[in-house]
Design a protein around this motif. Sequence first.
Motif, PDB file in Angstrom:
ATOM      1  N   PHE A 127       0.874  -1.190  -0.008  1.00 40.91           N
ATOM      2  CA  PHE A 127      -0.009   0.021  -0.028  1.00 40.91           C
ATOM      3  C   PHE A 127       0.967   1.219   0.100  1.00 40.91           C
ATOM      4  O   PHE A 127       0.690   2.213  -0.917  1.00 40.91           O
ATOM      5  N   TYR A 128       1.989   1.504   0.789  1.00 41.93           N
ATOM      6  CA  TYR A 128       2.786   2.583   0.967  1.00 41.93           C
ATOM      7  C   TYR A 128       3.585   2.520  -0.520  1.00 41.93           C
ATOM      8  O   TYR A 128       3.395   3.798  -0.899  1.00 41.93           O
ATOM      9  N   GLU A 129       3.839   1.746  -1.074  1.00 49.98           N
ATOM     10  CA  GLU A 129       4.572   1.531  -2.389  1.00 49.98           C
ATOM     11  C   GLU A 129       3.487   2.183  -3.470  1.00 49.98           C
ATOM     12  O   GLU A 129       3.828   2.962  -4.236  1.00 49.98           O
ATOM     13  N   SER A 130       2.305   1.897  -3.425  1.00 51.55           N
ATOM     14  CA  SER A 130       1.455   2.237  -4.256  1.00 51.55           C
ATOM     15  C   SER A 130       0.876   3.699  -4.144  1.00 51.55           C
ATOM     16  O   SER A 130       0.517   4.399  -5.000  1.00 51.55           O
ATOM     17  N   LYS A 131       1.112   4.140  -2.901  1.00 54.26           N
ATOM     18  CA  LYS A 131       1.140   5.501  -2.670  1.00 54.26           C
ATOM     19  C   LYS A 131       2.069   6.508  -2.881  1.00 54.26           C
ATOM     20  O   LYS A 131       2.144   7.725  -2.647  1.00 54.26           O
ATOM     21  N   GLY A 132       3.232   5.815  -3.308  1.00 54.61           N
ATOM     22  CA  GLY A 132       4.780   6.552  -3.358  1.00 54.61           C
ATOM     23  C   GLY A 132       5.414   6.927  -2.193  1.00 54.61           C
ATOM     24  O   GLY A 132       6.083   7.808  -2.515  1.00 54.61           O
ATOM     25  N   LEU A 133       4.982   6.287  -1.153  1.00 55.88           N
ATOM     26  CA  LEU A 133       5.810   6.531   0.136  1.00 55.88           C
ATOM     27  C   LEU A 133       7.055   6.011   0.201  1.00 55.88           C
ATOM     28  O   LEU A 133       8.135   6.440   0.719  1.00 55.88           O
ATOM     29  N   ILE A 134       7.154   4.770  -0.285  1.00 58.25           N
ATOM     30  CA  ILE A 134       8.508   3.853  -0.444  1.00 58.25           C
ATOM     31  C   ILE A 134       8.396   3.410  -1.849  1.00 58.25           C
ATOM     32  O   ILE A 134       7.678   3.141  -2.550  1.00 58.25           O
ATOM     33  N   MET A 135       9.767   3.005  -2.132  1.00 57.95           N
ATOM     34  CA  MET A 135      10.299   2.377  -3.367  1.00 57.95           C
ATOM     35  C   MET A 135      10.972   1.078  -3.123  1.00 57.95           C
ATOM     36  O   MET A 135      11.604   1.109  -2.219  1.00 57.95           O
ATOM     37  N   CYS A 136      10.973   0.192  -4.343  1.00 61.72           N
ATOM     38  CA  CYS A 136      11.665  -0.780  -4.158  1.00 61.72           C
ATOM     39  C   CYS A 136      12.161  -1.127  -5.637  1.00 61.72           C
ATOM     40  O   CYS A 136      11.700  -0.615  -6.771  1.00 61.72           O
ATOM     41  N   SER A 137      13.261  -1.878  -5.820  1.00 67.88           N
ATOM     42  CA  SER A 137      13.499  -2.502  -7.230  1.00 67.88           C
ATOM     43  C   SER A 137      13.167  -4.137  -7.248  1.00 67.88           C
ATOM     44  O   SER A 137      12.541  -4.525  -6.103  1.00 67.88           O
ATOM     45  N   ARG A 138      13.287  -4.655  -8.379  1.00 66.07           N
ATOM     46  CA  ARG A 138      13.027  -6.047  -8.544  1.00 66.07           C
ATOM     47  C   ARG A 138      14.201  -6.752  -8.836  1.00 66.07           C
ATOM     48  O   ARG A 138      14.924  -6.368  -9.573  1.00 66.07           O
ATOM     49  N   GLN A 174      11.147 -10.277  -7.683  1.00 60.27           N
ATOM     50  CA  GLN A 174      10.890 -10.130  -6.240  1.00 60.27           C
ATOM     51  C   GLN A 174      11.264  -8.491  -5.664  1.00 60.27           C
ATOM     52  O   GLN A 174      12.331  -8.250  -6.276  1.00 60.27           O
ATOM     53  N   ARG A 175      10.428  -8.240  -4.805  1.00 61.85           N
ATOM     54  CA  ARG A 175      10.846  -6.916  -4.314  1.00 61.85           C
ATOM     55  C   ARG A 175      12.141  -6.759  -3.613  1.00 61.85           C
ATOM     56  O   ARG A 175      12.321  -7.842  -2.811  1.00 61.85           O
ATOM     57  N   ARG A 176      12.990  -5.752  -3.688  1.00 63.25           N
ATOM     58  CA  ARG A 176      13.857  -5.662  -2.911  1.00 63.25           C
ATOM     59  C   ARG A 176      13.953  -4.052  -2.622  1.00 63.25           C
ATOM     60  O   ARG A 176      13.921  -3.172  -3.349  1.00 63.25           O
ATOM     61  N   TYR A 177      14.072  -3.908  -1.254  1.00 60.88           N
ATOM     62  CA  TYR A 177      14.029  -2.612  -0.658  1.00 60.88           C
ATOM     63  C   TYR A 177      15.425  -1.992   0.012  1.00 60.88           C
ATOM     64  O   TYR A 177      15.879  -3.017   0.559  1.00 60.88           O
ATOM     65  N   PRO A 178      15.742  -0.737  -0.393  1.00 59.86           N
ATOM     66  CA  PRO A 178      16.976  -0.410   0.066  1.00 59.86           C
ATOM     67  C   PRO A 178      16.808  -0.304   1.770  1.00 59.86           C
ATOM     68  O   PRO A 178      15.687  -0.015   2.244  1.00 59.86           O
ATOM     69  N   ALA A 179      17.823  -0.446   2.551  1.00 59.99           N
ATOM     70  CA  ALA A 179      17.747  -0.572   4.002  1.00 59.99           C
ATOM     71  C   ALA A 179      17.111   0.892   4.669  1.00 59.99           C
ATOM     72  O   ALA A 179      16.591   0.712   5.450  1.00 59.99           O
ATOM     73  N   ILE A 180      17.535   1.877   3.903  1.00 58.88           N
ATOM     74  CA  ILE A 180      16.912   3.200   4.213  1.00 58.88           C
ATOM     75  C   ILE A 180      15.246   3.033   4.290  1.00 58.88           C
ATOM     76  O   ILE A 180      14.735   4.161   5.078  1.00 58.88           O
ATOM     77  N   THR A 181      14.605   2.292   3.754  1.00 58.30           N
ATOM     78  CA  THR A 181      13.114   2.058   3.592  1.00 58.30           C
ATOM     79  C   THR A 181      12.734   1.873   5.060  1.00 58.30           C
ATOM     80  O   THR A 181      11.677   2.480   5.513  1.00 58.30           O
TER      81      THR A 181
END
Length: 154
Positions: free
Chosen positions: A32-43, A48-55
């Motif tokens: 949900f946060y990702e869909s709202k543009g609050l956090i981002m990930c790469s694939r 598979q989603r991969r999030y930077p630790a700063i997330t």
Amino acid sequence: MKEEPRSVGSDRTLTVGEVAKRSGVAVSTLHFYESKGLIMCSRSEGNQRRYPAITLRYIAIIKVAQRTGISLESIRTAFSRYPATSKLTTAQWKEMSSQWKEDLDNRIQRLTRLRNELDGCIGCGCLSLKDCPLRNPADVLGETGPGPQILERP
């Protein structure tokens, strides 16, 4: 089989499960946060989603801001002023939090007034309580706008 955290130098990435476990929010909330543009990930290559630790820091800010009543839109707007997934500097954090501080101070003032005056006239225009003719004669507060004008005053 437990998946190990990914890391490339200091660019450590986390799986969605790792972020959920460490942040204390559900995987669906992360999506949900990702869909709202609050956090981002790469694939990953396997999509598979991969999030930077700063997330994790961004999620902590989101959770604290939400607990104080700050809207997700306001949080997104504040985050959008800085490069995505960047580590906020002390100055950036002070700038972001000072914007929210004014809103929180106003809300605290309104809530304190509500707590202290809720059992009396709130200036709604009903003119049915004994206090209304004294605090709002002839519904003069109605000229300033609709609703509970005494509680809504600055």
